[in-house]
Write an enzyme that holds these catalytic residues in place. Sequence first.
Site, PDB file in Angstrom:
ATOM      1  N   ASP A  74      83.480 125.029  -2.683  1.00 22.93           N
ATOM      2  CA  ASP A  74      83.202 125.130  -1.250  1.00 22.93           C
ATOM      3  C   ASP A  74      82.233 126.268  -0.970  1.00 22.93           C
ATOM      4  O   ASP A  74      81.320 126.149  -0.144  1.00 22.93           O
ATOM      5  CB  ASP A  74      84.501 125.324  -0.463  1.00 22.93           C
ATOM      6  CG  ASP A  74      85.347 126.494  -0.976  1.00 22.93           C
ATOM      7  OD1 ASP A  74      85.305 126.790  -2.193  1.00 22.93           O
ATOM      8  OD2 ASP A  74      86.067 127.111  -0.167  1.00 22.93           O
ATOM      9  N   TYR A 116      81.249 117.841 -22.551  1.00 18.31           N
ATOM     10  CA  TYR A 116      80.282 118.703 -21.871  1.00 18.31           C
ATOM     11  C   TYR A 116      79.645 119.573 -22.946  1.00 18.31           C
ATOM     12  O   TYR A 116      80.360 120.237 -23.708  1.00 18.31           O
ATOM     13  CB  TYR A 116      80.966 119.634 -20.872  1.00 18.31           C
ATOM     14  CG  TYR A 116      81.414 119.040 -19.567  1.00 18.31           C
ATOM     15  CD1 TYR A 116      81.509 117.666 -19.375  1.00 18.31           C
ATOM     16  CD2 TYR A 116      81.770 119.872 -18.514  1.00 18.31           C
ATOM     17  CE1 TYR A 116      81.947 117.140 -18.172  1.00 18.31           C
ATOM     18  CE2 TYR A 116      82.212 119.359 -17.306  1.00 18.31           C
ATOM     19  CZ  TYR A 116      82.304 117.992 -17.137  1.00 18.31           C
ATOM     20  OH  TYR A 116      82.744 117.484 -15.944  1.00 18.31           O
ATOM     21  N   GLU A 145      84.550 136.736   1.425  1.00 16.79           N
ATOM     22  CA  GLU A 145      83.418 135.996   2.003  1.00 16.79           C
ATOM     23  C   GLU A 145      82.162 136.850   2.150  1.00 16.79           C
ATOM     24  O   GLU A 145      81.053 136.311   2.259  1.00 16.79           O
ATOM     25  CB  GLU A 145      83.824 135.405   3.350  1.00 16.79           C
ATOM     26  CG  GLU A 145      84.884 134.319   3.211  1.00 16.79           C
ATOM     27  CD  GLU A 145      85.357 133.764   4.537  1.00 16.79           C
ATOM     28  OE1 GLU A 145      85.725 132.579   4.590  1.00 16.79           O
ATOM     29  OE2 GLU A 145      85.379 134.531   5.535  1.00 16.79           O
TER      30      GLU A 145
END
Length: 431
Positions: A137, A334, A410
Amino acid sequence: MFARVSGLALAAALLAGPALAAPSTAQVAAAAKAVQPKVVAWRRDIHEHPELGNQEVRTAALVAKELRALGFEVREGVGRTGVVGVLKGGKPGKVVALRADMDALPVEEKTGLPFASKVTAQWEGKTLPVMHACGHDTHIAMLLGAATVLAGMKAQIPGTVVVLFQPAEEGSQAGEEGGAGLMIRDGALDHPKVDAIFGLHIGPGDANALNYRAGGFYAGSDRMTITVKGKQTHGARPWAGVDMASVAADIVQAFNQIAARQVDVGASPTVLTVATINMGVRNNIIPEDLTMTGTLRTFNPQRRAEVIDKVQKAVAAIGDRYGAKAQAVFTQPYPVTYNDPALSAWVKPVLEQASPGKVDDQAALVTGAEDFSRYGEKIPAVFVQLGGRPANVPAATAPANHSPYFDVDEAVFETGVKAEVLLALDYLERK
């Protein structure tokens, strides 16, 4: 490094029209600060509405809408739900890409955040809670922030910036394709042809720290599936069938011996993990079938091949010993995430502008895996880690990526946006 210009020189350049000066570090920093509230808002919205791999419909629509509003050329449905945005600068030049992954994980969130996820979704036949437990996100939000900054400097950019918003980095459901490989197959690195790519991943490191290393950085990984077919019997008569619990226990012990005693872990790290064991439906029935899944992490093709061979032989031998048919299959490989040495050589001073004094170009090997590695197989690439641990969380107890308690400070988004913008601009300025 791109040019540093005074306020008067910049004003003169702006008035001159075509001969616009390259954006300065100060310009980038100011723009990143200005877009920070939007980045936080995007992150919280996306965090509250997570979507699993190949299901990122809402997220992709949000990204496409924002990019179009910024003036990007937008392609949707790339690699199923991926979005590609193209920003052509005011001057001709090379093409550089920035990538963010969009998928969440089947994890029940326990952060207690006011914007915590309450979403559930289908994953391999089960309804499960969904959470952005790996920070994707924040990756989306920071790349939208970088796209905003770059769009505001479009006339000054000598070349083209491509932004890739990729689905299914965490892997696809069984039987599905997805991720970076499918994005590439659908032309994510073409139209225009991308010359180099950069990626950023947030984690529980010190806030605003940026670290990477040249060469192999993240491990290569394989999904391991073990299936055992035996003979069902009563729980009171294990000798009349195949005791699947004992088979599973022996396989786990064999793997611990392989990883710790049969390969040189000093020469190259190796991780072999069993994560799920599924068998039976009742306490007094020894079942006929056993399925185990896990992961293998290695840093070079030779070690990978060696361990796969040892695992497959050990599993088959254990099955034979109990009178069962057992096999191990490795899928969804991967490759190692490899940072191009030439690109890596000049990345440090660029990142220092984004986070002065907090850049480490000798980061430790990471046993986690990233399908950003697929891009590095095609074009020069550099992958960088951004520390996001909140100041009130001790390093020793900080929840890691994939934890239901994973959260970030943040404020570090501003550093991430600056890093992405500066990497793109500096690359395009280099001849």
